[in-house]
Design a protein around this motif. Structure first.
Motif, PDB file in Angstrom:
ATOM      1  N   ASP A 133       2.232  -2.019   4.567  1.00  0.00           N
ATOM      2  CA  ASP A 133       1.430  -0.799   4.519  1.00  0.00           C
ATOM      3  C   ASP A 133       2.345   0.403   4.725  1.00  0.00           C
ATOM      4  N   PRO A 181      -5.679  -1.480   4.309  1.00  0.00           N
ATOM      5  CA  PRO A 181      -5.771  -1.704   2.855  1.00  0.00           C
ATOM      6  C   PRO A 181      -6.615  -2.947   2.555  1.00  0.00           C
ATOM      7  N   LEU A 203      -5.977  -5.177  -0.622  1.00  0.00           N
ATOM      8  CA  LEU A 203      -4.800  -6.044  -0.563  1.00  0.00           C
ATOM      9  C   LEU A 203      -5.050  -7.241   0.349  1.00  0.00           C
ATOM     10  N   THR A 254      -1.132  -1.337  -5.066  1.00  0.00           N
ATOM     11  CA  THR A 254      -2.435  -0.740  -5.343  1.00  0.00           C
ATOM     12  C   THR A 254      -2.258   0.735  -5.669  1.00  0.00           C
ATOM     13  N   THR A 307      -1.716  -7.531   8.584  1.00  0.00           N
ATOM     14  CA  THR A 307      -1.473  -6.103   8.760  1.00  0.00           C
ATOM     15  C   THR A 307      -1.334  -5.794  10.255  1.00  0.00           C
ATOM     16  N   ASN A 350       0.868  -1.178   0.000  1.00  0.00           N
ATOM     17  CA  ASN A 350       0.000   0.000   0.000  1.00  0.00           C
ATOM     18  C   ASN A 350       0.902   1.224   0.000  1.00  0.00           C
TER      19      ASN A 350
END
Length: 473
Positions: free
Chosen positions: A53, A31, A34, A79, A187, A7
């Motif tokens: 991230d 995100p 993702l 992304t 994450t 990200n």
């Protein structure tokens, strides 16, 4: 096979036409796209996936390079929106500087509109067009097995000769329940926050895809056909989040309240499972009623965001927003009377609007008196009906978003579409709207009495002080 999904940071984000004190302090959400891609590979043996991230942790390009060097991925997925394209391409460049053999793929709204133009960038090997789970999974499979990429629907790529091959669009996934739930454990999920959030950590959730409405300023990245997840599937995701300590949810459906029965079923599931969560939704004023609101409230929904856009019927007609100001007033006041926090989105500077029209919308926002309001300057984004009609009518002399995709520049500034007011005049009116709404003594007192924690105070005080000091025109 190792995969790294990134990200991008917002270090070189193009102008959003939001005041910096709003744009920079609103919070950071996970995100989700993702996470869905990662989960789509969860049942494949020999595939290792990590998510980086860079936005959350403000990770520099040097640190991204170090991560790539240490992890040595075979594929990096990035992304990209129109706003973050520059940073996404800088990451692609960084990947190739570490190892030219790493396959770089990009996905997201902007590159889905301009896949071939994106592939003109030398560091991008492929583009996932539109909804990504199945296409990305096929891409990984073919790369892992040394197969050709031709024939994968939804993928555009460069072959060994450097030619661009576009396989066209893939049909949207009809049964959303078949998509694995996003893996939040990939994450740092405890670190995401919103300035408007009450519990920590927070997360986002999407229970439907697509939008059946005709607003001219929206790009339907996930299609115009509205597709939904079942209430059972939604509750399963909520439960999985509660089990890891997440109790505040931001529902990011474009309009959550389209199907009343589904809304009530989700509410009943939350209540029967005793999830004890807080959650926020987005709604239109013409898809919600008192009965639905009462059930939402019982299930822990605390905030409803409404796209009001304008106080003027003529502007709503231009935007093809098929609501009217009287209905907006009725529903916002009803939501407030039932104890919901309300947030309203307004747009200023649409085609045909005068200074007096904008002042009327600002005045309307004060009459509605929601808990929060945003005022964005109407900006024609690529592949929207608004942008296309302006091109057709020669308001713009070229497809400047396409030009930007071919030759991205940090200095790019999106055009506006008002024929009466300059960019500076619109920015001044926008700044005036924010100050007029948020710096009312009565409003400040009400919000001070509702502060939840020292962190809540510090975040909101920071925004307020920046707003007071702002000289943005």
């Amino acid at each position: 096979m190792k995969i790294l999904l990134i990200n991008p940071p917002n270090t070189n984000m193009i102008l959003t036409h939001l005041p910096s004190y709003i744009d920079e302090e609103s919070g950071i959400f996970p995100p989700l796209g993702l996470m869905y891609l990662a989960s789509s590979l969860s049942n494949k043996t020999g595939i290792n996936v990590e998510i980086l991230d860079a936005l959350l942790n403000k990770i520099s390009l040097n640190n991204i390079a170090n991560k790539i060097t240490n992890y040595l991925p075979d594929l990096v997925g990035i992304t990209a929106t129109s706003f973050t394209l520059i940073d996404a391409l800088l990451i692609a460049k960084t990947v190739k500087e570490v190892n030219q053999n790493i396959h770089v793929t990009m996905g997201g709204p902007h590159v889905s509109i301009y896949p071939n133009e994106t592939l003109l960038q030398k560091d991008v090997d492929s583009v996932v067009i539109g909804e990504g789970e199945k296409t990305f999974s096929d891409l990984v499979n073919n790369l892992n097995e040394g197969k050709n990429l031709e024939g994968i629907p939804g993928l555009a790529f460069k072959n060994k000769q450097g030619q661009i091959i576009n396989n066209g669009y893939r049909d949207f996934i009809e049964n959303l329940d078949e998509i694995p739930l996003p893996d939040r454990n990939l994450t740092p999920y405890k670190e995401y926050y919103s300035i408007l959030g009450e519990k920590h950590p927070i997360t986002t959730i999407i229970t439907s895809r697509g939008c059946p409405f005709r607003c001219s300023f929206c790009y339907h990245f996930l299609g115009k056909k509205w597709r939904t997840r079942s209430a059972k599937n939604v509750i399963e995701e909520l439960e999985s989040c509660v089990n890891i300590g997440i109790r505040e949810f931001w529902f990011f459906d474009e309009t959550f309240t389209i199907d009343k029965k589904r809304v009530l079923d989700i509410c009943d599931g939350i209540i029967s499972k005793k999830l004890n969560i807080k959650w926020n939704i987005r709604s239109r004023v013409d898809t919600i009623d008192k009965n639905m609101m009462e059930r939402l409230k019982l299930a822990g929904c605390e905030k409803i965001s409404f796209g009001i856009e304008s106080a003027l019927s003529k502007t709503l007609k231009v935007l093809q927003k098929e609501i009217n100001p009287d209905k907006s007033k009725e529903i916002v006041l009803l939501a407030k009377s039932l104890g919901f926090e309300t947030s309203t989105d307004f747009m200023i500077g649409s085609p045909g609007e005068t200074r007096e029209d904008i002042l009327e919308t600002i005045s309307f926002s004060l009459k509605l008196d929601p808990d929060y309001a945003t005022f964005s300057i109407t900006t024609p984004f690529p592949c929207t009906q608004l942008y296309n009609s302006l091109l057709e009518n020669k308001f713009f002399d070229r497809d400047y978003w396409k030009d930007f995709s071919i030759s991205p520049s940090k200095d790019f500034i999106p055009n506006l579409c008002n024929e009466y007011l300059s960019r500076e005049e619109l920015a001044h009116l926008q700044n005036y709207a924010y100050k007029k709404f948020y710096l009312r003594p009565k409003y400040i007192l009400k919000k001070m009495l509702k502060l939840k924690s020292p962190i809540d105070f510090l975040r909101k005080a920071k925004v307020s002080l920046r707003m007071l000091a702002s000289r943005e025109k």
